[in-house]
Design a protein around this motif. Structure first.
Motif, PDB file in Angstrom:
ATOM      1  N   GLU A   1       1.463  -4.944   3.967  1.00  0.00           N
ATOM      2  CA  GLU A   1       1.627  -6.116   3.108  1.00  0.00           C
ATOM      3  C   GLU A   1       1.202  -7.326   3.932  1.00  0.00           C
ATOM      4  O   GLU A   1       1.466  -7.380   5.135  1.00  0.00           O
TER       5      GLU A   1
ATOM      6  N   TYR B   1      -2.705  -3.828  -4.520  1.00  0.00           N
ATOM      7  CA  TYR B   1      -2.064  -4.619  -5.572  1.00  0.00           C
ATOM      8  C   TYR B   1      -1.482  -5.899  -4.986  1.00  0.00           C
ATOM      9  O   TYR B   1      -1.247  -5.998  -3.783  1.00  0.00           O
TER      10      TYR B   1
ATOM     11  N   GLU C   1       1.573  -8.260  -4.430  1.00  0.00           N
ATOM     12  CA  GLU C   1       2.992  -7.915  -4.252  1.00  0.00           C
ATOM     13  C   GLU C   1       3.893  -9.044  -4.753  1.00  0.00           C
ATOM     14  O   GLU C   1       3.430 -10.066  -5.246  1.00  0.00           O
TER      15      GLU C   1
ATOM     16  N   GLU D   1      -1.067  -6.209  -0.964  1.00  0.00           N
ATOM     17  CA  GLU D   1      -0.801  -4.975  -0.200  1.00  0.00           C
ATOM     18  C   GLU D   1      -1.953  -4.005  -0.339  1.00  0.00           C
ATOM     19  O   GLU D   1      -2.507  -3.824  -1.423  1.00  0.00           O
TER      20      GLU D   1
HETATM   21 MG    MG Z   1       5.038  -3.020  -1.055  1.00  0.00          MG
END
Ligand code: MG
Ligand code: GLU
Length: 449
Positions: free
Chosen positions: A136, A186, A188, A195
């Protein structure tokens, strides 16, 4: 791949420089580069580096560690297999290095060699660890000296994904060009937080690639006029950045996943359970390697989905050891465990090597894990938590380092030189940041990880 193959590829790609990359005890990535002239010789005999470097903390303050002063030299010797052309840096390549003494023996401080040693211990049992990192990170612009997140979208929001789409497309391409397989992307929960997960690989390659991924996340951002940070807690009021590590043990001969047992309800083999039990038993000390920064402990808090209590559980995102449910049709391949109490300010060789040392202890002693925790552990009554051994993980960097220092298995695996220099470096960071304010902490982590 040999030195001359690297030179040929570097030449064909029109490179001017090849960075010899390493990650220090402070978790930062540093490099010395060779021009193409003399590259082959430098691949064979390394680039010189002062022995003091592994006593340097993330503030470039040299710590007093025996044998790591102004006199003395080691060699940064690259592994030709790790050679990559860097898509985000003009006419530049990179290789990951081991640190080698002048007599040709591995330097005892060499973190990459430590991980190789841990891999060898697993190989004696006919196994290897496969690992995958989920990073992340936060995307920001700098406005009037302050880091401002590029979006304020919702979790998994397509509005945030849109805000970052040009960057993400280039990031995906840059990973692909380095033969690093991107699995998912995606946006986050946190503002500006995104991430990526990349494909699992044998431990050493996974750690090498983690450094290349960290470099790529930041390098591509710079080309877009952005700052990317993998700092564990980039903004005090925003979600933390995890660097979760997924892992499983594979049989070297028959190449099957030894964590998998189709007859078990949760698909976990007895070997997996013992490995989990070992990791759990050493988790407080292991945090000193996997979540090692001052800033890490502003992330590992109860109810922030980072895993703050020592426990394991199935699909439990408040458990630092989560057993994800398997995927249909790929039950064996997808059986794995996730360590959530980990972030990208760690040295990945130490994080994964420590994980192996802890798991091996579980295997060697045939440990059985306690009952899994299938609720948020923060909601369990304090007395019951104590009875079940669900202890709070270290709440500060200092506590984590104390736990590490007190863990004979982890310290024994690291060996005295690596353990001593590591603790000196990380403890000095604790001293510096605990004497400073929040702004100093942010400044000291945002741009370094
Ligand atoms: Mg995550
Ligand atoms: N951001 C959370 C962390 O600090 C993880 C959220 C999740 O992906 O479960 O680890």
């Amino acid at each position: 791949m040999e030195a001359r193959d690297v030179v040929k590829q570097a030449d064909e790609a029109g490179l001017r420089l090849v960075r010899f990359l390493w990650c220090g005890n402070d978790g930062t990535v540093r490099a010395k580069a060779s021009s193409l002239h003399g590259l082959e010789g430098r691949i064979r005999s390394g680039i010189g580096l002062t022995v003091a470097m592994q006593a340097m903390n993330s503030l470039d303050q040299l710590q007093p560690v025996e044998g790591m002063g102004p006199v003395g030299e080691i060699r940064l010797v690259p592994d030709p297999e790790t050679f990559r052309v860097l898509p985000y840096a003009p006419r530049t390549g990179a290789m990951l290095v081991d640190q080698v003494q002048l007599d040709g023996e591995p330097a005892p401080v060499s973190q990459r060699t430590f991980l190789t040693r841990m891999e060898e211990r697993l190989a004696e049992r006919g196994t290897r660890l496969e690992a995958a990192f989920e990073n992340e990170f936060s995307l920001a612009t700098k406005v009037d000296g302050a880091f401002v997140p590029i979006d304020s979208g919702l979790c998994f929001s397509t509005i945030s994904a849109t805000a970052a789409q040009g960057y993400i497309e280039e990031l995906a391409g840059a990973l692909d060009a380095q033969r690093i397989v991107l699995e998912q992307y995606y946006s986050e929960l946190g503002h500006g937080q995104h991430e990526i997960s990349t494909q699992h690989a044998p431990a050493l390659r996974a750690a090498d690639e983690q450094l290349l991924v960290r470099e790529t996340i930041r390098g591509v951002a710079a080309r877009h006029g952005l700052v990317a940070s993998l700092a564990p807690k980039p903004w005090p009021e925003n979600a933390g950045n995890g660097g979760h590590i997924h892992f499983s043990l594979w049989d070297d001969d028959a190449n099957w996943n030894r964590f998998h047992d189709e007859s078990a309800a949760d698909r976990l083999s007895a070997e997996a359970r013992s490995f989990i039990a070992g990791v759990l038993a050493h988790l407080p000390g292991l945090c000193g390697l996997t979540a090692p920064s001052f800033n890490s402990y502003h992330r590992i808090l109860p109810q922030y989905w980072a895993g703050a209590f020592a426990c394991w559980g199935h699909d439990n995102r408040e458990a630092p050891l989560r057993v994800p449910s398997v995927f249909w049709g790929m039950e064996e391949a997808s059986t794995n465990v996730e360590l959530k109490a980990a972030d990208a300010s760690s040295n990945p060789y130490l994080a994964v090597g420590g994980l192996i040392a802890a798991g091996l202890d579980g295997l060697e002693r045939g440990l059985e894990p306690p009952e899994p925790v299938e609720v948020d552990p923060a909601t369990i009554d304090e007395r019951e938590r104590a009875e079940r051994g669900i202890i709070r993980l270290p709440a500060t960097q200092e506590e984590a380092l104390d736990a590490l220092e007190g863990d004979r298995v982890l310290i024994g695996a690291l060996g005295p030189v690596l353990a001593q220099s590591y603790l000196a470096v990380r403890r000095s960071e604790w001293a510096a940041y605990s004497a400073g304010d929040e702004a100093f902490e942010q400044q000291g982590h945002f741009l370094k990880y």
